[in-house]
Scaffold this motif. Structure first.
Motif, mmCIF file in Angstrom:
data_model
loop_
_atom_site.group_PDB
_atom_site.id
_atom_site.type_symbol
_atom_site.label_atom_id
_atom_site.label_comp_id
_atom_site.label_asym_id
_atom_site.label_seq_id
_atom_site.Cartn_x
_atom_site.Cartn_y
_atom_site.Cartn_z
ATOM 1 N N ALA A 189 0.689 -1.177 0.165
ATOM 2 C CA ALA A 189 0.223 -0.100 -0.050
ATOM 3 C C ALA A 189 0.813 1.094 0.003
ATOM 4 C CB ALA A 189 -0.831 -0.027 1.299
ATOM 5 N N ALA A 190 1.851 1.256 0.709
ATOM 6 C CA ALA A 190 2.930 2.369 0.763
ATOM 7 C C ALA A 190 3.520 2.664 -0.500
ATOM 8 C CB ALA A 190 3.878 2.042 1.852
ATOM 9 N N GLU A 191 3.732 1.565 -1.232
ATOM 10 C CA GLU A 191 4.620 1.851 -2.409
ATOM 11 C C GLU A 191 3.742 2.269 -3.442
ATOM 12 O OE1 GLU A 191 6.331 -1.625 -4.331
ATOM 13 O OE2 GLU A 191 7.410 -2.278 -2.570
ATOM 14 N N VAL A 192 2.199 2.047 -3.417
ATOM 15 C CA VAL A 192 1.413 2.819 -4.480
ATOM 16 C C VAL A 192 0.966 3.934 -3.963
ATOM 17 C CG1 VAL A 192 0.808 0.361 -5.447
ATOM 18 C CG2 VAL A 192 -0.561 1.385 -3.808
ATOM 19 N N GLY A 193 1.184 4.237 -2.677
ATOM 20 C CA GLY A 193 0.609 5.614 -2.150
ATOM 21 C C GLY A 193 -1.005 5.526 -1.617
ATOM 22 N N TRP A 194 -1.325 4.363 -1.475
ATOM 23 C CA TRP A 194 -2.684 4.178 -0.948
ATOM 24 C C TRP A 194 -2.649 3.890 0.395
ATOM 25 C CZ3 TRP A 194 -6.235 1.567 -5.125
ATOM 26 C CH2 TRP A 194 -6.508 2.245 -5.842
ATOM 27 N N SER A 195 -3.769 3.930 1.112
ATOM 28 C CA SER A 195 -3.922 3.231 2.492
ATOM 29 C C SER A 195 -4.309 1.675 2.485
ATOM 30 C CB SER A 195 -5.156 3.974 3.264
ATOM 31 O OG SER A 195 -6.386 3.621 2.628
ATOM 32 N N ARG A 196 -4.055 1.106 3.258
ATOM 33 C CA ARG A 196 -4.425 -0.442 3.233
ATOM 34 C C ARG A 196 -5.937 -0.638 2.990
ATOM 35 N NH1 ARG A 196 -1.274 -4.179 6.111
ATOM 36 N NH2 ARG A 196 -3.117 -5.173 6.577
ATOM 37 N N GLY A 197 -6.826 0.116 3.606
ATOM 38 C CA GLY A 197 -8.038 0.165 3.458
ATOM 39 C C GLY A 197 -8.508 0.498 1.929
ATOM 40 N N ARG A 198 -7.967 1.231 1.267
ATOM 41 C CA ARG A 198 -8.415 1.639 -0.106
ATOM 42 C C ARG A 198 -7.715 0.565 -1.009
ATOM 43 N NH1 ARG A 198 -6.579 7.258 -3.225
ATOM 44 N NH2 ARG A 198 -8.044 7.094 -5.075
ATOM 45 N N LEU A 199 -6.448 0.061 -0.692
ATOM 46 C CA LEU A 199 -5.982 -1.035 -1.788
ATOM 47 C C LEU A 199 -6.833 -2.269 -1.456
ATOM 48 C CD1 LEU A 199 -3.575 -1.673 -3.409
ATOM 49 C CD2 LEU A 199 -2.578 -2.658 -1.444
ATOM 50 N N TRP A 200 -7.221 -2.465 -0.386
ATOM 51 C CA TRP A 200 -8.142 -3.606 -0.040
ATOM 52 C C TRP A 200 -9.391 -3.434 -0.818
ATOM 53 C CZ3 TRP A 200 -6.709 -7.674 3.298
ATOM 54 C CH2 TRP A 200 -7.277 -8.606 3.701
ATOM 55 N N SER A 201 -10.112 -2.220 -0.718
ATOM 56 C CA SER A 201 -11.150 -2.178 -1.489
ATOM 57 C C SER A 201 -11.148 -2.101 -3.064
ATOM 58 C CB SER A 201 -12.097 -0.738 -0.998
ATOM 59 O OG SER A 201 -13.153 -0.571 -1.862
ATOM 60 N N GLY A 202 -9.924 -1.581 -3.412
ATOM 61 C CA GLY A 202 -9.873 -1.623 -4.974
ATOM 62 C C GLY A 202 -9.481 -2.855 -5.331
ATOM 63 N N PHE A 203 -8.910 -3.642 -4.801
ATOM 64 C CA PHE A 203 -8.377 -5.336 -5.224
ATOM 65 C C PHE A 203 -9.989 -5.838 -5.150
ATOM 66 C CE2 PHE A 203 -4.347 -7.183 -5.793
ATOM 67 C CZ PHE A 203 -3.423 -6.072 -6.087
ATOM 68 N N ARG A 204 -10.704 -5.756 -4.071
ATOM 69 C CA ARG A 204 -11.982 -6.638 -4.187
ATOM 70 C C ARG A 204 -12.718 -6.271 -5.136
ATOM 71 N NH1 ARG A 204 -13.551 -8.963 0.720
ATOM 72 N NH2 ARG A 204 -15.467 -9.508 -0.544
ATOM 73 N N SER A 205 -13.138 -5.055 -5.646
ATOM 74 C CA SER A 205 -13.873 -4.470 -6.674
ATOM 75 C C SER A 205 -13.315 -4.629 -8.049
ATOM 76 C CB SER A 205 -14.103 -2.901 -6.195
ATOM 77 O OG SER A 205 -13.014 -2.244 -6.614
ATOM 78 N N GLN A 206 -12.024 -4.868 -8.246
ATOM 79 C CA GLN A 206 -11.584 -4.730 -9.530
ATOM 80 C C GLN A 206 -10.921 -6.035 -9.775
ATOM 81 O OE1 GLN A 206 -9.251 -1.293 -10.610
ATOM 82 N NE2 GLN A 206 -10.387 -0.120 -9.229
ATOM 83 N N ILE A 207 -10.142 -6.747 -8.908
ATOM 84 C CA ILE A 207 -9.600 -8.111 -9.049
ATOM 85 C C ILE A 207 -10.602 -9.180 -8.742
ATOM 86 C CG2 ILE A 207 -7.329 -9.504 -8.645
ATOM 87 C CD1 ILE A 207 -6.786 -6.815 -10.373
ATOM 88 N N GLY A 208 -11.027 -8.860 -7.474
ATOM 89 C CA GLY A 208 -12.018 -9.958 -7.201
ATOM 90 C C GLY A 208 -11.472 -10.879 -6.049
ATOM 91 N N LEU A 209 -10.390 -10.203 -5.504
ATOM 92 C CA LEU A 209 -9.793 -11.251 -4.423
ATOM 93 C C LEU A 209 -9.198 -9.818 -3.561
ATOM 94 C CD1 LEU A 209 -7.575 -13.805 -6.018
ATOM 95 C CD2 LEU A 209 -9.898 -13.885 -4.932
ATOM 96 N N THR A 210 -9.011 -10.015 -2.313
ATOM 97 C CA THR A 210 -8.110 -9.278 -1.464
ATOM 98 C C THR A 210 -6.649 -9.125 -1.714
ATOM 99 O OG1 THR A 210 -7.799 -10.826 0.315
ATOM 100 C CG2 THR A 210 -9.814 -9.558 0.491
ATOM 101 N N PRO A 211 -5.803 -8.203 -1.393
ATOM 102 C CA PRO A 211 -4.477 -8.452 -1.950
ATOM 103 C C PRO A 211 -3.998 -9.439 -0.945
ATOM 104 C CG PRO A 211 -5.068 -6.017 -1.201
ATOM 105 C CD PRO A 211 -6.408 -6.779 -0.868
ATOM 106 N N LYS A 212 -4.341 -9.878 0.179
ATOM 107 C CA LYS A 212 -3.594 -11.137 0.779
ATOM 108 C C LYS A 212 -3.880 -12.363 0.027
ATOM 109 C CE LYS A 212 -3.478 -13.494 5.489
ATOM 110 N NZ LYS A 212 -3.806 -13.312 6.899
ATOM 111 N N ARG A 213 -5.320 -12.486 0.002
ATOM 112 C CA ARG A 213 -5.574 -13.643 -1.131
ATOM 113 C C ARG A 213 -4.865 -13.842 -2.341
ATOM 114 N NH1 ARG A 213 -7.523 -18.655 -0.029
ATOM 115 N NH2 ARG A 213 -9.221 -19.280 -1.398
ATOM 116 N N ALA A 214 -4.924 -12.531 -3.162
ATOM 117 C CA ALA A 214 -4.042 -12.521 -4.419
ATOM 118 C C ALA A 214 -2.676 -12.958 -4.128
ATOM 119 C CB ALA A 214 -4.034 -11.111 -4.887
ATOM 120 N N ALA A 215 -1.979 -12.545 -3.017
ATOM 121 C CA ALA A 215 -0.688 -12.947 -2.891
ATOM 122 C C ALA A 215 -0.442 -14.266 -2.642
ATOM 123 C CB ALA A 215 -0.091 -11.858 -1.540
ATOM 124 N N MET A 216 -1.310 -15.025 -1.691
ATOM 125 C CA MET A 216 -1.420 -16.359 -1.456
ATOM 126 C C MET A 216 -1.417 -17.251 -2.629
ATOM 127 S SD MET A 216 -3.877 -16.304 1.883
ATOM 128 C CE MET A 216 -4.133 -18.389 2.013
#
Length: 284
Positions: A189-216
């Motif tokens: 999140a820090a690398e892309v300049g977003w908060s954890r919550g905003r990154l979480w929300s963006g991934f869920r809506s656009q990728i379909g997974l949370t960042p953690k699940r995507a990393a897994m």
């Protein structure tokens, strides 16, 4: 990752081809599969960190039966995590398989990968006449090289039909892939300049997974590649950043229904890994 097995236990024989060079559609990977055996084939749809398109053009029947028993006939688009127990069934299967990073799939399919909800969608519902025309061309093409060029042309032509993912989401996805899933979400999140919550929300809506699940999922795909290559579970666990073999075992069973040993020995998984030799999933 797919698991392919001949019904009745005999090993399927496959002609497998891989596109020799990148195409015009950013990050897309293409492989070709032709069943050279006789009798029906069952293919388990096992998750991988890419949206998968299967464009079939063989003579035999071709369908996907999902975990609830519903049957979907013909070419398909599968999300990052297909429904549990989904199996592709067919005979004389011949197809081009496409793997798209989620940010690219967003543009090519005209829908967000999140809208696939991890499920399976008939590709003709998304591509209509373009799919019918492509299947005819694939059937007439004399080689895999021509088939890959035809498929890449359709992907390139359709790459502007859907909306673009947020640049921050796309950057975060490619960062996860480059790190093989071994990255802290706060750091990402820090690398892309977003908060954890905003990154979480963006991934869920656009990728379909949370960042953690995507990393897994990315980490698991690389681990599966290493298992199929013959590395021991202990070595793979250490190499891929698992605490020990127990989490690796848990994730392998959760994603595939197989133990690490069974996954490594599955002949169909080996066929699939032959088609997809680059261990950096979703980044092709």
């Amino acid at each position: 990752m797919r698991s392919l097995a001949r019904e009745g236990g005999a090993v399927a024989r496959w002609d497998v081809a891989r596109a020799a060079r990148p195409g015009r559609c950013a990050g897309a990977g293409l492989a070709g599969f032709r069943d050279l055996g006789t009798g029906p084939v069952a293919v388990g749809l096992v998750p991988r960190p890419a949206v998968t398109l299967v464009v079939e053009f063989g003579d035999g029947p071709f369908s996907v039966v999902d975990g609830s028993g519903r049957q979907h006939r013909g070419s398909l688009a599968a999300g990052l995590v297909p429904p549990g127990g989904a199996r592709l069934r067919g005979e004389g299967v011949t197809c081009v398989e496409v793997h798209l990073p989620p940010p690219t799939a967003f543009r090519v399919l005209g829908i967000r990968p999140a809208e696939l909800a991890g499920g399976v969608v008939p590709l003709d519902a998304l591509w209509g006449r373009d799919l019918a025309r492509l299947r005819e061309q694939l059937w007439a093409a004399p080689s895999w090289r021509e088939r890959f060029a035809l498929t890449d042309a359709v992907l390139s032509d359709r790459s502007g039909t859907g909306p673009s993912a947020d640049p921050e989401v796309a950057r975060a996805w490619h960062r996860i892939v480059a790190a093989r899933g071994r990255i802290r979400i706060g750091e990402l999140a820090a690398e892309v300049g977003w908060s954890r919550g905003r990154l979480w929300s963006g991934f869920r809506s656009q990728i379909g997974l949370t960042p953690k699940r995507a990393a897994m999922l990315v980490r698991f795909r690389y681990a599966a590649h290493r298992l199929v290559a013959g590395a021991s579970a202990a070595a793979v666990a250490a190499e891929c950043g698992y605490v020990d073999q127990s989490p690796l075992h848990h994730e392998t069973v959760a994603f595939t229904g197989l133990t690490p040993a069974a996954l490594a020995g599955d002949p169909g998984v080996t066929v699939d890994d032959t088609g997809w030799t680059d261990p950096r999933p979703g980044g092709r």
